[in-house]
Design a protein around this motif. Structure first.
Motif, PDB file in Angstrom:
ATOM      1  N   LEU A  60       0.784  -7.870   1.335  1.00 53.51           N
ATOM      2  CA  LEU A  60      -0.265  -8.550   0.813  1.00 53.51           C
ATOM      3  C   LEU A  60      -0.231  -8.412  -0.799  1.00 53.51           C
ATOM      4  CD1 LEU A  60      -3.256  -8.633   3.307  1.00 53.51           C
ATOM      5  CD2 LEU A  60      -1.810 -10.484   2.635  1.00 53.51           C
ATOM      6  N   GLN A  61       0.226  -7.291  -0.985  1.00 51.33           N
ATOM      7  CA  GLN A  61       0.517  -6.971  -2.422  1.00 51.33           C
ATOM      8  C   GLN A  61       2.031  -7.254  -3.162  1.00 51.33           C
ATOM      9  OE1 GLN A  61      -1.413  -2.794  -3.255  1.00 51.33           O
ATOM     10  NE2 GLN A  61      -1.728  -3.081  -1.240  1.00 51.33           N
ATOM     11  N   ASN A  62       2.663  -7.914  -2.254  1.00 48.23           N
ATOM     12  CA  ASN A  62       4.156  -8.081  -2.560  1.00 48.23           C
ATOM     13  C   ASN A  62       4.446  -9.500  -1.989  1.00 48.23           C
ATOM     14  OD1 ASN A  62       5.370  -5.475  -4.101  1.00 48.23           O
ATOM     15  ND2 ASN A  62       4.397  -4.918  -2.217  1.00 48.23           N
ATOM     16  N   PRO A  63       3.816 -10.782  -2.613  1.00 43.35           N
ATOM     17  CA  PRO A  63       3.744 -12.010  -1.918  1.00 43.35           C
ATOM     18  C   PRO A  63       5.229 -12.293  -1.811  1.00 43.35           C
ATOM     19  CG  PRO A  63       2.304 -12.035  -3.626  1.00 43.35           C
ATOM     20  CD  PRO A  63       2.993 -10.722  -3.894  1.00 43.35           C
ATOM     21  N   GLU A  64       6.152 -12.303  -2.716  1.00 48.26           N
ATOM     22  CA  GLU A  64       7.447 -12.688  -2.361  1.00 48.26           C
ATOM     23  C   GLU A  64       8.155 -12.241  -1.166  1.00 48.26           C
ATOM     24  OE1 GLU A  64       7.043 -10.633  -5.011  1.00 48.26           O
ATOM     25  OE2 GLU A  64       5.987 -12.045  -6.498  1.00 48.26           O
ATOM     26  N   GLN A  65       7.599 -10.868  -0.931  1.00 55.01           N
ATOM     27  CA  GLN A  65       8.295 -10.380   0.146  1.00 55.01           C
ATOM     28  C   GLN A  65       7.671 -10.594   1.365  1.00 55.01           C
ATOM     29  OE1 GLN A  65      10.549  -6.407  -0.228  1.00 55.01           O
ATOM     30  NE2 GLN A  65       9.647  -6.421  -2.406  1.00 55.01           N
ATOM     31  N   LEU A  66       6.303 -10.886   1.305  1.00 56.24           N
ATOM     32  CA  LEU A  66       5.628 -11.392   2.400  1.00 56.24           C
ATOM     33  C   LEU A  66       6.152 -12.597   2.735  1.00 56.24           C
ATOM     34  CD1 LEU A  66       1.699 -11.598   2.851  1.00 56.24           C
ATOM     35  CD2 LEU A  66       2.884 -13.527   3.278  1.00 56.24           C
ATOM     36  N   ALA A  67       6.556 -13.613   1.853  1.00 52.42           N
ATOM     37  CA  ALA A  67       7.202 -15.021   2.212  1.00 52.42           C
ATOM     38  C   ALA A  67       8.336 -14.764   2.991  1.00 52.42           C
ATOM     39  CB  ALA A  67       7.378 -15.707   0.825  1.00 52.42           C
ATOM     40  N   VAL A  68       9.240 -13.833   2.798  1.00 54.21           N
ATOM     41  CA  VAL A  68      10.550 -13.473   3.509  1.00 54.21           C
ATOM     42  C   VAL A  68       9.796 -13.268   4.979  1.00 54.21           C
ATOM     43  CG1 VAL A  68      12.354 -12.282   3.946  1.00 54.21           C
ATOM     44  CG2 VAL A  68      11.748 -12.645   1.570  1.00 54.21           C
ATOM     45  N   VAL A  69       9.015 -12.469   5.219  1.00 52.05           N
ATOM     46  CA  VAL A  69       8.497 -12.037   6.588  1.00 52.05           C
ATOM     47  C   VAL A  69       7.862 -13.245   7.144  1.00 52.05           C
ATOM     48  CG1 VAL A  69       6.991 -10.764   8.147  1.00 52.05           C
ATOM     49  CG2 VAL A  69       8.305  -9.823   6.055  1.00 52.05           C
ATOM     50  N   PRO A 106      -6.720  -4.341  -4.653  1.00 45.29           N
ATOM     51  CA  PRO A 106      -5.889  -3.466  -4.005  1.00 45.29           C
ATOM     52  C   PRO A 106      -6.335  -1.886  -4.155  1.00 45.29           C
ATOM     53  CG  PRO A 106      -4.571  -4.781  -5.399  1.00 45.29           C
ATOM     54  CD  PRO A 106      -6.058  -5.282  -5.553  1.00 45.29           C
ATOM     55  N   GLU A 107      -6.819  -1.514  -5.352  1.00 40.53           N
ATOM     56  CA  GLU A 107      -7.242   0.069  -5.238  1.00 40.53           C
ATOM     57  C   GLU A 107      -8.482   0.312  -4.660  1.00 40.53           C
ATOM     58  OE1 GLU A 107      -6.989  -2.408  -8.078  1.00 40.53           O
ATOM     59  OE2 GLU A 107      -8.766  -2.456  -8.989  1.00 40.53           O
ATOM     60  N   GLU A 108      -9.062  -0.435  -4.162  1.00 41.87           N
ATOM     61  CA  GLU A 108     -10.276  -0.300  -3.202  1.00 41.87           C
ATOM     62  C   GLU A 108      -9.892  -0.202  -1.784  1.00 41.87           C
ATOM     63  OE1 GLU A 108     -13.659  -2.659  -3.950  1.00 41.87           O
ATOM     64  OE2 GLU A 108     -13.244  -2.437  -6.270  1.00 41.87           O
ATOM     65  N   VAL A 109      -8.715  -0.630  -1.288  1.00 39.56           N
ATOM     66  CA  VAL A 109      -8.292  -0.414   0.094  1.00 39.56           C
ATOM     67  C   VAL A 109      -8.201   0.981   0.292  1.00 39.56           C
ATOM     68  CG1 VAL A 109      -6.363  -0.823   1.735  1.00 39.56           C
ATOM     69  CG2 VAL A 109      -6.732  -2.553  -0.268  1.00 39.56           C
ATOM     70  N   ASP A 110      -8.904   1.268   1.538  1.00 38.49           N
ATOM     71  CA  ASP A 110      -9.180   2.710   2.065  1.00 38.49           C
ATOM     72  C   ASP A 110      -8.409   3.184   2.799  1.00 38.49           C
ATOM     73  OD1 ASP A 110     -10.386   5.119   2.483  1.00 38.49           O
ATOM     74  OD2 ASP A 110     -12.096   4.265   3.773  1.00 38.49           O
ATOM     75  N   TYR A 111      -7.269   3.995   2.318  1.00 35.16           N
ATOM     76  CA  TYR A 111      -6.116   4.420   3.119  1.00 35.16           C
ATOM     77  C   TYR A 111      -6.528   5.824   3.574  1.00 35.16           C
ATOM     78  CZ  TYR A 111      -3.405   1.087   0.534  1.00 35.16           C
ATOM     79  OH  TYR A 111      -2.882  -0.297   0.184  1.00 35.16           O
ATOM     80  N   ARG A 112      -5.738   6.274   4.794  1.00 30.30           N
ATOM     81  CA  ARG A 112      -6.162   7.293   5.454  1.00 30.30           C
ATOM     82  C   ARG A 112      -4.752   8.186   4.960  1.00 30.30           C
ATOM     83  NH1 ARG A 112      -6.121   7.044  11.510  1.00 30.30           N
ATOM     84  NH2 ARG A 112      -3.956   6.733  11.326  1.00 30.30           N
ATOM     85  N   THR A 113      -5.045   9.219   4.104  1.00 27.13           N
ATOM     86  CA  THR A 113      -3.664   9.917   3.728  1.00 27.13           C
ATOM     87  C   THR A 113      -4.075  11.353   4.058  1.00 27.13           C
ATOM     88  OG1 THR A 113      -4.935  10.323   1.462  1.00 27.13           O
ATOM     89  CG2 THR A 113      -3.612   8.710   1.729  1.00 27.13           C
ATOM     90  N   THR A 114      -4.921  11.941   4.812  1.00 27.38           N
ATOM     91  CA  THR A 114      -4.948  13.235   5.181  1.00 27.38           C
ATOM     92  C   THR A 114      -4.888  13.567   6.750  1.00 27.38           C
ATOM     93  OG1 THR A 114      -7.484  13.206   5.240  1.00 27.38           O
ATOM     94  CG2 THR A 114      -6.565  13.918   3.267  1.00 27.38           C
ATOM     95  N   ALA A 115      -4.580  12.711   7.343  1.00 26.13           N
ATOM     96  CA  ALA A 115      -4.232  12.680   8.911  1.00 26.13           C
ATOM     97  C   ALA A 115      -2.496  13.044   9.203  1.00 26.13           C
ATOM     98  CB  ALA A 115      -4.825  11.711   9.620  1.00 26.13           C
ATOM     99  N   LEU A 116      -2.472  13.490  10.477  1.00 27.65           N
ATOM    100  CA  LEU A 116      -1.116  13.476  10.853  1.00 27.65           C
ATOM    101  C   LEU A 116      -0.456  12.357  10.668  1.00 27.65           C
ATOM    102  CD1 LEU A 116      -1.473  16.037  13.938  1.00 27.65           C
ATOM    103  CD2 LEU A 116      -0.631  16.620  11.572  1.00 27.65           C
ATOM    104  N   VAL A 117      -1.190  11.194  10.929  1.00 30.12           N
ATOM    105  CA  VAL A 117      -0.956   9.727  10.912  1.00 30.12           C
ATOM    106  C   VAL A 117      -1.239   8.878   9.656  1.00 30.12           C
ATOM    107  CG1 VAL A 117      -0.358   7.385  11.936  1.00 30.12           C
ATOM    108  CG2 VAL A 117      -0.251   9.604  13.214  1.00 30.12           C
ATOM    109  N   PHE A 118      -0.600   8.560   8.630  1.00 31.90           N
ATOM    110  CA  PHE A 118      -1.052   7.656   7.415  1.00 31.90           C
ATOM    111  C   PHE A 118      -1.355   6.465   7.836  1.00 31.90           C
ATOM    112  CE2 PHE A 118       0.630   4.345   4.390  1.00 31.90           C
ATOM    113  CZ  PHE A 118      -0.363   4.497   3.322  1.00 31.90           C
ATOM    114  N   GLY A 119      -2.340   5.944   7.392  1.00 33.79           N
ATOM    115  CA  GLY A 119      -2.839   4.389   7.807  1.00 33.79           C
ATOM    116  C   GLY A 119      -3.925   3.796   6.733  1.00 33.79           C
ATOM    117  N   VAL A 120      -4.616   2.854   7.495  1.00 37.25           N
ATOM    118  CA  VAL A 120      -5.566   2.203   6.598  1.00 37.25           C
ATOM    119  C   VAL A 120      -6.743   2.419   7.283  1.00 37.25           C
ATOM    120  CG1 VAL A 120      -6.129   0.154   5.152  1.00 37.25           C
ATOM    121  CG2 VAL A 120      -3.733   0.562   5.649  1.00 37.25           C
ATOM    122  N   ARG A 121      -8.050   2.710   6.837  1.00 38.03           N
ATOM    123  CA  ARG A 121      -9.227   2.699   7.573  1.00 38.03           C
ATOM    124  C   ARG A 121     -10.089   1.417   7.770  1.00 38.03           C
ATOM    125  NH1 ARG A 121     -10.130   7.337   4.235  1.00 38.03           N
ATOM    126  NH2 ARG A 121      -9.660   9.214   5.589  1.00 38.03           N
TER     127      ARG A 121
END
Lengths: 403, 71
Positions: A252-261, A376-391
């Motif tokens: 969603l932060q890279n629309p040209e690449q999203l278009a390929v998918v 984009p800077e307000e997306v809440d990422y999970r960076t401190t667990a064994l698995v990275f993700g988005v909250r």
């Protein structure tokens, strides 16, 4: 330092959740192997050799002198590192014997046969997203339910039980917990799985857990079956959910690449490999040297622990001459180590790929105007667990165009 | 150039890369996913895919030899 700790091998740059921290690049650039301090609720903080180069990562992950399951002890309290049945606690022939009881459920052919079920699950979640309307949280409505429903169907775990096992999985992967919390949490996981195993013992269901009980129940203890079930359930939903959320947020932060998918079905498989390489959500478990040996001439002593940074190994120029710090879904697929390497390489990787290949193109086709509903800077990422993700990943779209 | 494929079955970890990359040459057993070699001397048109399969194998269970016997 206050706030939650991140694993050093999975540290991400401040404000750039997809980028390895500068320290990881520094470790990779240095010819010498360094020791780092690794926080762990189960082992206590420990020193470990940090492996950050791609070739070193492949070499150590394929080296039988580095052992997993070094915490197995029937007399100690049960933890994830001290659980029979979990493939990540076994080595060599013992590991291979257990893995081959399960691997028939995850072959390329078997996973291809699951495609219609996966498509049905994805369609149901797209309908749910439409119903939830703009502003919906993609993590709650799409990314988490899809792999959870798929693994429940495959294993024979009731989807209605998800609130409990999802919460326990989150706790299990949280580095910022105490050993006591982990012991209690695993006891709850075991109690839940024990009831499922008991019912399969009585009458094996027509699903993966039922099949394992039917075919191998006579040579496995209930404790081993519980460990197998816990491992498949956690690994089967948590990492793929992370990839769906992190991959969608990135596209969603890279629309040209999203278009390929979205628009090029033939490019989807390669694009998913690039997303896997770039996001690298999971961490590998620590290994312990069974004897003293050398990596590029440098000694790793018997008893020392070794940790591998999949995140920065996937950016190593040994993989490709291209700019590996830039997402490029049209990249000729490179042999990343997101699923690990060696005998423990992810058992469910073909299933994960299939889920990602079905779900992400379908999402962007159903909602062609899909966009982040927060900066984009307000997306809440999970960076401190064994698995990275988005909250949380609030998304929006223009209703007219979503048909 | 002819190519001979050898597999080391005990090493196989059933990751499935070979069956996905070169389905004409590799398959997997239904019960445990272990590699089945369908064609030990694949035609030239398959060589690229077979090399990819060997490179992706996480257990180094696939060995490729040319006619002369060298790797």
């Amino acid at each position: 330092m206050t706030g939650p700790k991140a694993l050093p091998i999975a540290a991400r740059a401040a404000g750039q959740p997809y980028a390895p921290a500068a320290e990881l690049y520094e470790l990779q650039a240095d010819d010498r192997l360094h020791r780092v301090k690794v926080p762990s609720p189960l082992l206590g903080e420990f020193d470990a050799v940090a492996v950050t180069r791609y070739e070193d990562a492949k070499s150590v992950l394929n080296d039988e002198r580095l052992r997993m399951g070094f915490s197995l002890d029937p007399d100690a309290p049960r933890t994830m590192l001290n659980q029979p049945g979990n493939l990540l606690n076994y080595n060599g022939i013992e590991h291979s014997r257990l893995r081959r009881m399960l691997s028939g459920g995850f072959t390329v052919k078997r996973v291809r046969g699951l495609r219609p079920m996966i498509e049905e699950v994805v369609a149901s979640r797209l309908a749910a997203l439409e119903e939830a309307g703009p502003g919906a949280d993609l993590v709650q409505v799409f990314s988490t339910p899809i792999p959870t429903m798929v693994i429940c169907e495959l294993l024979g775990v009731p989807y209605a039980d998800r609130a409990g096992f999802q919460r326990r999985a989150q706790v299990g992967l949280d580095v910022n917990t105490t050993r006591e919390e982990q012991i209690r949490n695993l006891a709850e996981m075991d109690a839940y799985m024990a009831t499922l195993i008991a019912s399969h013992r009585e009458s094996p269901g027509d699903n993966l857990l039922g099949g394992v009980v039917r075919d191998f129940g006579h040579e496995l203890t209930d404790d081993e079956l519980i460990g197998i079930g816990n491992m498949l359930l956690i690994a089967g939903h948590e990492t793929t959910a992370s990839m769906l959320s992190a991959g969608a947020a990135l596209l969603l932060q890279n629309p040209e690449q999203l278009a390929v998918v979205r628009d090029e079905p033939d490019a989807a498989a390669g694009a998913i490999e690039e997303l896997l390489r770039y996001c690298a959500p999971a961490t590998t478990m620590p290994r312990q040297a069974a004897e003293t040996f050398h990596v590029r001439g440098q000694e790793i002593r018997e008893g020392e622990k070794v940790v591998v940074s999949v995140l920065v190994a996937n950016r190593d120029h040994a993989l490709s001459d291209g700019d590996l710090d830039t997402l490029n879904v049209r990249r000729e697929p490179v042999s990343h180590v997101t699923f690990g390497y060696g005998a423990h390489q992810c058992l469910g990787q073909q299933l994960a790929r299939m889920e990602l290949r079905v779900a992400l193109p379908a999402l962007f086709n159903r909602f062609p105007t899909l966009a982040l509903a927060v900066p984009p800077e307000e997306v809440d990422y999970r960076t401190t667990a064994l698995v990275f993700g988005v909250r949380r990943l609030p998304v929006t779209w223009t209703r007219e165009e979503a048909s | 150039m002819s190519m001979t494929v050898e597999i080391d079955e005990p090493r196989c970890v059933a990751a499935g890369h070979c069956a996905a990359a070169a389905p004409g040459v590799f398959d997997q057993r239904d019960d445990d996913g272990v590699v089945v070699l369908l064609d030990p001397t694949p035609p030239a048109g398959e060589h690229g895919k077979v090399r990819e399969a060997a490179a992706l194998c996480p257990a180094a269970a696939i060995t490729l030899r040319d006619r002369g016997g060298a790797r």
